[in-house]
Enzyme design. Structure first.
Site, PDB file in Angstrom:
ATOM      1  N   TRP A  32     -14.083  26.185 -32.879  1.00 53.32           N
ATOM      2  CA  TRP A  32     -13.961  25.746 -34.275  1.00 53.32           C
ATOM      3  C   TRP A  32     -12.865  26.545 -34.973  1.00 53.32           C
ATOM      4  CZ3 TRP A  32     -18.662  26.147 -31.759  1.00 53.32           C
ATOM      5  CH2 TRP A  32     -19.366  24.933 -31.624  1.00 53.32           C
ATOM      6  N   HIS A  43     -18.604  22.705 -39.495  1.00 56.38           N
ATOM      7  CA  HIS A  43     -19.484  21.596 -39.129  1.00 56.38           C
ATOM      8  C   HIS A  43     -20.700  21.588 -40.059  1.00 56.38           C
ATOM      9  CE1 HIS A  43     -21.258  24.498 -35.811  1.00 56.38           C
ATOM     10  NE2 HIS A  43     -21.202  25.043 -36.983  1.00 56.38           N
ATOM     11  N   ARG A  47     -11.396  22.133 -40.791  1.00 54.49           N
ATOM     12  CA  ARG A  47     -10.913  22.739 -39.549  1.00 54.49           C
ATOM     13  C   ARG A  47      -9.434  23.032 -39.632  1.00 54.49           C
ATOM     14  NH1 ARG A  47     -14.586  19.570 -35.082  1.00 54.49           N
ATOM     15  NH2 ARG A  47     -16.528  20.210 -36.096  1.00 54.49           N
ATOM     16  N   GLN A 104     -18.833  14.837 -41.837  1.00 53.58           N
ATOM     17  CA  GLN A 104     -19.754  14.781 -40.710  1.00 53.58           C
ATOM     18  C   GLN A 104     -21.116  14.336 -41.214  1.00 53.58           C
ATOM     19  OE1 GLN A 104     -20.097  18.502 -38.563  1.00 53.58           O
ATOM     20  NE2 GLN A 104     -18.641  17.784 -37.023  1.00 53.58           N
ATOM     21  N   VAL A 157     -27.304  23.791 -28.605  1.00 54.02           N
ATOM     22  CA  VAL A 157     -28.147  22.788 -27.946  1.00 54.02           C
ATOM     23  C   VAL A 157     -28.199  23.051 -26.444  1.00 54.02           C
ATOM     24  CG1 VAL A 157     -27.879  20.896 -29.619  1.00 54.02           C
ATOM     25  CG2 VAL A 157     -26.153  21.225 -27.834  1.00 54.02           C
ATOM     26  N   ALA A 185     -30.522  17.252 -32.061  1.00 52.40           N
ATOM     27  CA  ALA A 185     -29.593  17.252 -33.194  1.00 52.40           C
ATOM     28  C   ALA A 185     -28.341  16.505 -32.778  1.00 52.40           C
ATOM     29  CB  ALA A 185     -29.236  18.681 -33.598  1.00 52.40           C
TER      30      ALA A 185
END
Ligand code: PHE
Length: 337
Positions: free
Chosen positions: A155, A169, A195, A209, A252, A305
């Site tokens: 990122w 994000h 970003r 987003q 995740v 997610a």
């Protein structure tokens, strides 16, 4: 007597040539007003010998009556003329076609955002929000991205002075929401992210987003696929092919990227999908136990997610081939929605 005749003649002439009611009133005052010429003559009658008074008085009154009638007629004529003129001036052609009023309309990203919210809300998802300016903790650490870990470089971050940053994000909203709410829970979190990257037809430094988070017992990737598939169907208003491929995000496990067939070229390959026929629209996965821990929840919960790029979705829905158009303020583009 000659005076009377003269007055009558002159008065009649002036009445005749009065152009408007004001002029007429002036003429009236001149002859029949308090100090008017005729008024004064009439007033002087009382000083005349009786015989003369009778004769002269009759004539003077005849002149007065004649002039009064002339004034009234002229006045009525002028009034009618003025009314006609006013009517003509204010005349409205009720059959003329109306002027078209330019009505404002919603930006394509707003349309896409509203549609997304509507679909998820109908599936029982609440809408949550978080701040654009975040701390490193919420944007990275709590999401299992420790300091000095190379994953952080994925990122490209805009850092502000002395610590805070522009969120890269919407995933920090996961943490913020789970700190305050106990499972089971289902939310989406739409918002702007930033970003530090150079722009091209599919990259922007400011994006929308939509984060999704569902936490409960016995939640699996199958639930994720079902919800995402339903969302695509309703968002694009048709069946669309999508696929999950393994991908890595520290928050995740397992992680995926979600792609759908490029709706711009129909999967044949174009500049938008970089000739692959597929377009990546989201990152997703099963919530990492460390994320639950960071938010103060038991790592025994299960959840998934996702994070959708709203521009990508809007580009596919409306067949837009350059992401930079959204924030270009180009009316030729915007007026098409
Ligand atoms: N936050 C990730 C990104 O912006 C996307 C993502 C969200 C991935 C949720 C997995 C789960 O790249």
């Amino acid at each position: 007597m000659t005076d009377l005749k003269k007055i009558k003649k002159e008065a009649e002439k002036e009445i005749g040539s009065a152009k408007d009611l004001k002029e007429l009133q002036d003429v009236f005052n001149q002859y029949l007003g308090k100090r008017g010429e005729l008024t004064q003559i009439l007033r002087s009658l009382k000083d005349m010998p009786k015989r003369e008074r009778i004769m002269f008085g009759k004539d003077a009154n005849d002149v007065k009556n004649a002039l009064t009638i002339a004034f009234d007629e002229k006045s009525a004529g002028l009034k009618a003329g003025e009314a006609r003129a006013a009517e003509e001036k204010e005349w409205i052609d009720v059959t003329a076609p109306g002027k078209k009023i330019a009505v404002g309309h919603l930006h394509p990203l707003t349309l896409a955002k509203r549609k997304t919210m509507e679909i998820f809300q109908s599936m029982g998802f609440a809408v949550a929000e978080g701040p654009d300016i975040e701390t490193e903790w919420y944007n990275f650490d709590a999401l299992n991205i420790p300091k000095d870990h190379p994953a952080r470089d994925v990122w490209d971050t805009f850092y502000l002075k002395d610590g805070p940053l522009l969120r890269t994000h919407t995933s920090p909203v996961q943490i913020r929401y789970m700190e305050k709410n106990n499972p089971p829970l289902r939310i989406i979190a739409p918002g702007t992210v930033y970003r530090h990257e150079s722009t091209d037809s599919s990259h922007e430094f400011q994006l929308y987003q939509v984060e999704g988070l569902m936490v409960d017992k016995d939640i699996s990737v199958a639930n994720l696929k079902a919800v995402v598939g339903e969302f695509f169907r309703r968002f694009f208003e048709k069946e669309v092919d999508f696929r999950l491929r393994p991908d890595f995000f520290p928050f995740v496990e397992p992680g995926f990227d979600i792609s759908i067939t490029c709706l711009v070229c129909g999967g044949k390959g174009c500049s938008v999908c970089k000739e692959t026929g597929w377009l990546e629209v989201a990152g997703a996965g099963m919530v990492h136990p460390n994320v639950f821990k960071a938010a103060g929840l038991s790592p025994e919960w299960q959840g998934w997610a996702f994070g959708f790029g709203l521009e990508r979705l809007a580009m596919l829905k409306y067949r837009i081939n350059d992401i930079r158009l959204f924030r270009s303020s180009d009316l030729r583009f915007l007026n098409q929605f």
